[in-house]
Design a protein around this motif. Structure first.
Motif, PDB file in Angstrom:
ATOM      1  N   ASN A 113      26.970 -23.671 -19.101  1.00  0.00           N
ATOM      2  CA  ASN A 113      27.194 -22.217 -19.104  1.00  0.00           C
ATOM      3  C   ASN A 113      28.671 -21.827 -18.967  1.00  0.00           C
ATOM      4  O   ASN A 113      28.968 -20.646 -18.755  1.00  0.00           O
ATOM      5  CB  ASN A 113      26.385 -21.533 -17.996  1.00  0.00           C
ATOM      6  N   ALA A 114      29.584 -22.783 -19.073  1.00  0.00           N
ATOM      7  CA  ALA A 114      31.003 -22.448 -18.968  1.00  0.00           C
ATOM      8  C   ALA A 114      31.462 -21.703 -20.219  1.00  0.00           C
ATOM      9  O   ALA A 114      30.913 -21.870 -21.312  1.00  0.00           O
ATOM     10  CB  ALA A 114      31.836 -23.710 -18.784  1.00  0.00           C
ATOM     11  N   THR A 115      32.492 -20.870 -20.045  1.00  0.00           N
ATOM     12  CA  THR A 115      33.053 -20.079 -21.137  1.00  0.00           C
ATOM     13  C   THR A 115      34.548 -20.351 -21.257  1.00  0.00           C
ATOM     14  O   THR A 115      35.125 -21.091 -20.458  1.00  0.00           O
ATOM     15  CB  THR A 115      32.833 -18.583 -20.892  1.00  0.00           C
ATOM     16  N   VAL A 116      35.149 -19.714 -22.256  1.00  0.00           N
ATOM     17  CA  VAL A 116      36.600 -19.790 -22.407  1.00  0.00           C
ATOM     18  C   VAL A 116      37.288 -19.288 -21.142  1.00  0.00           C
ATOM     19  O   VAL A 116      38.309 -19.850 -20.705  1.00  0.00           O
ATOM     20  CB  VAL A 116      37.050 -18.982 -23.639  1.00  0.00           C
ATOM     21  N   ALA A 117      36.737 -18.266 -20.512  1.00  0.00           N
ATOM     22  CA  ALA A 117      37.321 -17.744 -19.275  1.00  0.00           C
ATOM     23  C   ALA A 117      37.331 -18.799 -18.179  1.00  0.00           C
ATOM     24  O   ALA A 117      38.276 -18.878 -17.387  1.00  0.00           O
ATOM     25  CB  ALA A 117      36.558 -16.504 -18.811  1.00  0.00           C
ATOM     26  N   ASP A 118      36.281 -19.626 -18.123  1.00  0.00           N
ATOM     27  CA  ASP A 118      36.240 -20.706 -17.136  1.00  0.00           C
ATOM     28  C   ASP A 118      37.326 -21.736 -17.425  1.00  0.00           C
ATOM     29  O   ASP A 118      38.028 -22.197 -16.505  1.00  0.00           O
ATOM     30  CB  ASP A 118      34.867 -21.383 -17.144  1.00  0.00           C
ATOM     31  N   LEU A 119      37.466 -22.129 -18.691  1.00  0.00           N
ATOM     32  CA  LEU A 119      38.486 -23.111 -19.044  1.00  0.00           C
ATOM     33  C   LEU A 119      39.885 -22.603 -18.717  1.00  0.00           C
ATOM     34  O   LEU A 119      40.758 -23.379 -18.318  1.00  0.00           O
ATOM     35  CB  LEU A 119      38.401 -23.452 -20.533  1.00  0.00           C
TER      36      LEU A 119
ATOM     37  N   ASP B  37      34.332 -14.761 -23.508  1.00  0.00           N
ATOM     38  CA  ASP B  37      32.921 -15.109 -23.318  1.00  0.00           C
ATOM     39  C   ASP B  37      32.417 -16.183 -24.284  1.00  0.00           C
ATOM     40  O   ASP B  37      31.236 -16.537 -24.245  1.00  0.00           O
ATOM     41  CB  ASP B  37      32.060 -13.852 -23.475  1.00  0.00           C
ATOM     42  N   THR B  38      33.303 -16.727 -25.129  1.00  0.00           N
ATOM     43  CA  THR B  38      32.882 -17.790 -26.042  1.00  0.00           C
ATOM     44  C   THR B  38      32.420 -18.996 -25.233  1.00  0.00           C
ATOM     45  O   THR B  38      33.141 -19.450 -24.330  1.00  0.00           O
ATOM     46  CB  THR B  38      34.042 -18.200 -26.970  1.00  0.00           C
ATOM     47  N   PRO B  39      31.250 -19.565 -25.538  1.00  0.00           N
ATOM     48  CA  PRO B  39      30.794 -20.757 -24.803  1.00  0.00           C
ATOM     49  C   PRO B  39      31.781 -21.913 -24.978  1.00  0.00           C
ATOM     50  O   PRO B  39      32.239 -22.189 -26.089  1.00  0.00           O
ATOM     51  CB  PRO B  39      29.444 -21.074 -25.443  1.00  0.00           C
ATOM     52  N   ALA B  40      32.099 -22.562 -23.886  1.00  0.00           N
ATOM     53  CA  ALA B  40      33.065 -23.661 -23.939  1.00  0.00           C
ATOM     54  C   ALA B  40      32.556 -24.826 -24.773  1.00  0.00           C
ATOM     55  O   ALA B  40      33.346 -25.598 -25.329  1.00  0.00           O
ATOM     56  CB  ALA B  40      33.391 -24.133 -22.527  1.00  0.00           C
ATOM     57  N   THR B  41      31.241 -24.955 -24.879  1.00  0.00           N
ATOM     58  CA  THR B  41      30.676 -26.055 -25.665  1.00  0.00           C
ATOM     59  C   THR B  41      30.967 -25.917 -27.155  1.00  0.00           C
ATOM     60  O   THR B  41      30.827 -26.881 -27.904  1.00  0.00           O
ATOM     61  CB  THR B  41      29.152 -26.126 -25.450  1.00  0.00           C
ATOM     62  N   ALA B  42      31.365 -24.718 -27.593  1.00  0.00           N
ATOM     63  CA  ALA B  42      31.670 -24.511 -29.010  1.00  0.00           C
ATOM     64  C   ALA B  42      33.072 -24.969 -29.367  1.00  0.00           C
ATOM     65  O   ALA B  42      33.443 -24.967 -30.546  1.00  0.00           O
ATOM     66  CB  ALA B  42      31.516 -23.025 -29.356  1.00  0.00           C
ATOM     67  N   LEU B  43      33.870 -25.382 -28.373  1.00  0.00           N
ATOM     68  CA  LEU B  43      35.258 -25.751 -28.607  1.00  0.00           C
ATOM     69  C   LEU B  43      35.400 -27.260 -28.784  1.00  0.00           C
ATOM     70  O   LEU B  43      34.664 -28.043 -28.179  1.00  0.00           O
ATOM     71  CB  LEU B  43      36.140 -25.307 -27.434  1.00  0.00           C
TER      72      LEU B  43
ATOM     73  N   GLY C  27      37.765 -30.811 -28.388  1.00  0.00           N
ATOM     74  CA  GLY C  27      38.567 -31.293 -27.269  1.00  0.00           C
ATOM     75  C   GLY C  27      39.960 -30.702 -27.267  1.00  0.00           C
ATOM     76  O   GLY C  27      40.486 -30.312 -26.218  1.00  0.00           O
ATOM     77  N   GLY C  28      40.561 -30.615 -28.463  1.00  0.00           N
ATOM     78  CA  GLY C  28      41.894 -30.031 -28.560  1.00  0.00           C
ATOM     79  C   GLY C  28      41.904 -28.556 -28.213  1.00  0.00           C
ATOM     80  O   GLY C  28      42.818 -28.073 -27.532  1.00  0.00           O
ATOM     81  N   GLU C  29      40.894 -27.815 -28.674  1.00  0.00           N
ATOM     82  CA  GLU C  29      40.820 -26.384 -28.357  1.00  0.00           C
ATOM     83  C   GLU C  29      40.602 -26.164 -26.871  1.00  0.00           C
ATOM     84  O   GLU C  29      41.190 -25.249 -26.273  1.00  0.00           O
ATOM     85  CB  GLU C  29      39.698 -25.743 -29.165  1.00  0.00           C
ATOM     86  N   SER C  30      39.777 -26.999 -26.250  1.00  0.00           N
ATOM     87  CA  SER C  30      39.536 -26.868 -24.806  1.00  0.00           C
ATOM     88  C   SER C  30      40.829 -27.055 -24.026  1.00  0.00           C
ATOM     89  O   SER C  30      41.131 -26.294 -23.094  1.00  0.00           O
ATOM     90  CB  SER C  30      38.493 -27.891 -24.351  1.00  0.00           C
ATOM     91  N   MET C  31      41.612 -28.064 -24.399  1.00  0.00           N
ATOM     92  CA  MET C  31      42.868 -28.299 -23.703  1.00  0.00           C
ATOM     93  C   MET C  31      43.847 -27.155 -23.934  1.00  0.00           C
ATOM     94  O   MET C  31      44.549 -26.721 -23.008  1.00  0.00           O
ATOM     95  CB  MET C  31      43.482 -29.623 -24.162  1.00  0.00           C
TER      96      MET C  31
END
Length: 542
Positions: A80-86, A137-143, A145-149
């Protein structure tokens, strides 16, 4: 505001098994851009968490001046993590929403502080980073590895931290993103500590601090200065070890000659006394004096031997701390001139239209660097070549003697030891030789006996390489996806040496241009806006 700093005062950390990871560290990390380097397993991440206040030392203390922001090297999303969490702003955004909904509890205002425009700041930063297709609010799972970082780095940039601690921030970043990261860090106005093995990133640091079994040591310059200093230290250490060995041999020879002279004098004195018909009491006194003299000589020589042995241990320890990792190249690989890869109008799944289709032929001695931005299809291409996923169309003819190491190291089992896995695939090398080779990789007796899931990222990569290259039938085609991630600098140098000497076909995807430049590549396969392009490498310009 006063200058921020992090100060270690007698800091030690002991692992649950009782092993001391590091002991009695005393150091001040000031405003200078500092790179922290060290061997895999030396405790860099543990030290970073202690500096950030996330972990308490076993002994000593860490003094912090100002707010510290720590960015871990693994930014994989939780449920349930989002871009805001990252980005680390979920709490502030949630508090803003509660205030906007009319919930005016003081705690909400305390959380927001003066960050009332954080939603706008995040959106603007995402757009600047080329990530405008994302929002809070974008789900972090949609990113990827590079986008997450990149999102996590945006959060660090937007923070009010007085000191940033970044753990391997360039992992998974493509070259444009790496350059953007370097540019940002060069202009970061406050305290900065970067844990990295990325030589391009370390080149922009103002100093390098090394963590080793000898403690923390500061080098007042960037990576180039550090590498030159380490080379000189290695030469000095080897020279000192050889000098100590020579001194020990000379002293031992001198002591042997002293003992022989003393024994001859003692024997001569005994003969003379007997011939002179001296009284027994006089003979006993002479014998006692002679034995006392011999005993004194032995004690002196024992003390000298202990001192020489201690000098040898210190000199050897200094050399051991600088020894390079060694990897044995496969010896029974068949060098083939024939074609090992033939792709004809292969359509790749899950990639942009520009790089969806590829035709490629690879001969047995070709060495190809696979480059391009995040999301262009490099990993997908490697997975198709390794028969992990099916192409949507086209024909594939690929040698069956291949090995594939992806970023998750799926070829390495997690529930058994490295030694057990290596014994399963190699029946020609005895256990002693296996242990020696693993030790030369930096995997000692304790590391090779535990389940591989307990190893660090760099240690797991070494184990995975060993299980590929030391097999009875080593591959004639080697596929590697970002192999330089997680490796310490000595191991990275060893891997470069190994791959330069590898005689099979090689296809390696990497964003680390310094790493690729050391592999003796014959070609670059570039994913661009016009599709895939195979280019010859001109080594005269490197």
């Amino acid at each position: 505001m006063a200058t921020s700093f992090l100060s270690l005062e007698g800091v030690s950390f002991v692992l649950p098994n009782g092993e001391a990871l590091f002991s009695d560290l005393n150091h001040i990390f000031d405003q200078r851009r500092t790179g922290l380097v060290g061997r895999n397993g030396s405790g860099k991440t543990v030290l970073a968490r202690i500096l950030a206040g996330q972990l308490q030392p076993s002994r000593g203390r860490c003094v912090r001046s100002g707010m510290v922001r720590y960015l871990a090297q693994q930014v994989g999303p939780t449920a349930n993590a989002t871009v805001a969490d990252l980005a680390g702003v979920r709490g502030v955004l949630d508090a803003l929403r509660r205030i906007e909904a009319g919930r005016f509890a003081q705690v909400n205002f305390d959380v927001v502080g003066d960050r009332w425009d954080i939603r706008h700041q995040l959106g603007h930063a995402l757009e600047q980073e080329g990530l405008k297709h994302l929002d809070a609010d974008t789900p972090a799972t949609a990113l990827s590895g590079g986008e997450s970082m990149r999102v996590a780095l945006i959060g660090a940039r937007l923070s009010d931290a007085d000191v940033l601690i970044l753990d391997e921030p360039s992992n998974h970043l493509d070259q444009p993103s790496r350059l953007a990261l370097i540019n940002w860090l060069q202009h970061w106005p406050r305290g900065l500590l970067v844990i990295s093995h990325d030589r391009q990133l370390l080149a922009c640091m103002e100093r390098i601090v090394e963590l080793s079994s000898l403690g923390l040591r500061s080098y007042g310059g960037n990576y180039t200065f550090y590498a030159q200093a380490k080379d000189q230290e290695q030469q000095n250490a080897l020279t000192e070890l050889e000098r100590t060995r020579l001194d020990r041999r000379r002293e031992e020879e001198s002591m042997r000659e002293q003992r022989e002279r003393q024994e001859k004098r003692q024997a001569r004195g005994t003969r003379n006394s007997r011939q002179a018909n001296q009284a027994k009491v006089l003979l006993d006194r002479q014998r006692e004096r002679s034995e006392q003299s011999m005993g004194k000589l032995r004690r002196q020589q024992t003390d000298t031997q202990l001192e020489l042995a201690q000098r040898m241990r210190e000199a050897a320890a200094q050399v051991a701390s600088e020894l390079h990792i060694h990897v044995h190249a496969p010896t029974n690989i068949r060098i083939v001139q024939r074609q090992v890869v033939a792709l004809d109008k292969v359509v790749l799944p899950f990639v942009p239209n520009a790089t969806r289709q590829i035709s490629l032929q690879v001969m047995g001695l070709q060495r190809i660097g696979l480059v391009g931005p995040n999301g262009c299809g490099k990993s997908t291409l490697l997975r198709v070549l390794a028969d992990r996923i099916e192409p949507l169309a086209g024909t594939c003819r690929i040698t069956d003697r291949l090995a594939y190491l992806d970023q998750s190291l799926d070829n390495l089992g997690t529930q058994c030891s490295v030694l057990e896995q290596l014994q399963d695939i190699n029946h020609t090398i005895d256990e002693g030789a296996m242990r020696m080779r693993l030790a030369q990789l930096g995997l000692g007796a304790q590391k090779i006996a535990v389940q591989t899931e307990s190893l660090s990222g760099g240690e797991r990569l070494k184990a995975a390489l060993a299980c590929v290259l030391y097999a009875d039938e080593p591959p004639e085609l080697l596929l590697l996806d970002e192999p330089s991630n997680h490796l310490d600098l000595p191991s990275l140098n060893a891997l470069e040496t190994l791959l330069r000497g590898y005689q099979g076909a090689l296809i390696v995807a990497s964003h680390d241009h310094a790493f690729l430049s050391q592999l003796g590549l014959t070609n670059l396969l570039v994913a661009g806006t016009e599709g895939w392009e195979l280019m010859a490498v001109d080594h005269t310009t490197q």
